[in-house]
Design a protein around this motif. Structure first.
Motif, PDB file in Angstrom:
ATOM      1  N   TYR A  70       0.814  -1.221   0.000  1.00  0.00           N
ATOM      2  CA  TYR A  70       0.000   0.000   0.000  1.00  0.00           C
ATOM      3  C   TYR A  70       0.851   1.276   0.000  1.00  0.00           C
ATOM      4  O   TYR A  70       0.314   2.367  -0.141  1.00  0.00           O
ATOM      5  CB  TYR A  70      -0.989  -0.011   1.171  1.00  0.00           C
ATOM      6  N   SER A  71       2.155   1.147   0.118  1.00  0.00           N
ATOM      7  CA  SER A  71       3.032   2.321   0.122  1.00  0.00           C
ATOM      8  C   SER A  71       3.017   3.058  -1.212  1.00  0.00           C
ATOM      9  O   SER A  71       3.303   4.253  -1.261  1.00  0.00           O
ATOM     10  CB  SER A  71       4.468   1.918   0.467  1.00  0.00           C
ATOM     11  N   SER A  72       2.690   2.346  -2.289  1.00  0.00           N
ATOM     12  CA  SER A  72       2.652   2.974  -3.612  1.00  0.00           C
ATOM     13  C   SER A  72       1.266   2.893  -4.251  1.00  0.00           C
ATOM     14  O   SER A  72       1.094   3.257  -5.402  1.00  0.00           O
ATOM     15  CB  SER A  72       3.693   2.318  -4.529  1.00  0.00           C
ATOM     16  N   TRP A  73       0.279   2.446  -3.510  1.00  0.00           N
ATOM     17  CA  TRP A  73      -1.098   2.316  -3.999  1.00  0.00           C
ATOM     18  C   TRP A  73      -1.809   3.670  -3.901  1.00  0.00           C
ATOM     19  O   TRP A  73      -1.553   4.457  -2.993  1.00  0.00           O
ATOM     20  CB  TRP A  73      -1.813   1.266  -3.137  1.00  0.00           C
ATOM     21  N   GLY A  74      -2.697   3.942  -4.822  1.00  0.00           N
ATOM     22  CA  GLY A  74      -3.525   5.150  -4.736  1.00  0.00           C
ATOM     23  C   GLY A  74      -2.709   6.425  -4.840  1.00  0.00           C
ATOM     24  O   GLY A  74      -1.667   6.474  -5.491  1.00  0.00           O
TER      25      GLY A  74
END
Length: 158
Positions: A70-74
């Motif tokens: 999730y560090s690079s999600w969204g």
């Protein structure tokens, strides 16, 4: 309140089943993020929880079992927003959950799965944060992060 947060709140109290049995709802969360090959509730499932809530709200998750996915999600946020995804560092890995407020000392209140083997709201120091993220294309809430009643600090997310 964002749809994924409403869904997540409905699971507060859900917990792992100790022993040879496994909680079928946690197993379904793995399926929701396209990781149905995971057949137990002992595998760290914080990312499965976050992903399942997003998927059930009609938002594509990272579809990966690792919290750090999730560090690079969204979209990246400079500061936490009510309902955002937050990624933390921890010994041996990471942790992911949803920010649902802050306490009077500024600690984040996080609604997450696999927090002491259950879904609950725990307090986390901001010093552990590695990323704040928001679903791409979804309007962000306006306003400051609400101050809420304190919660117990998280002691285990593995």
């Amino acid at each position: 309140m964002e749809r994924w947060i409403e869904l997540a709140r409905s699971f507060i109290g859900l917990h792992e089943v100790k022993g040879r049995e496994h909680n079928p709802e946690i197993l379904q969360m793995w399926k929701d993020i396209k990781r149905g090959g995971i057949k137990d509730d002992e595998t760290p499932w914080c990312a499965a929880f976050v992903g399942a809530m997003l998927e059930r709200a009609g938002i594509k998750s990272s579809r990966f079992e690792g919290a750090r996915s999730y560090s690079s999600w969204g979209e990246k946020l400079a500061e936490p927003a009510d309902g955002c995804v937050v990624v933390f560092s921890r010994d041996g890995g990471g942790h992911v959950g949803f920010v649902v407020g802050q306490d009077s000392a500024g600690n984040l209140l996080v609604l997450g799965g696999n927090q002491s083997d259950a879904v609950n709201v725990k307090a986390f120091p901001r010093s552990r944060v590695t990323a704040y993220r928001w679903p791409a294309g979804v309007p962000m809430p306006i306003g400051t992060l609400p101050v809420r009643a304190p919660a117990e600090f998280s002691k285990s997310e593995a």
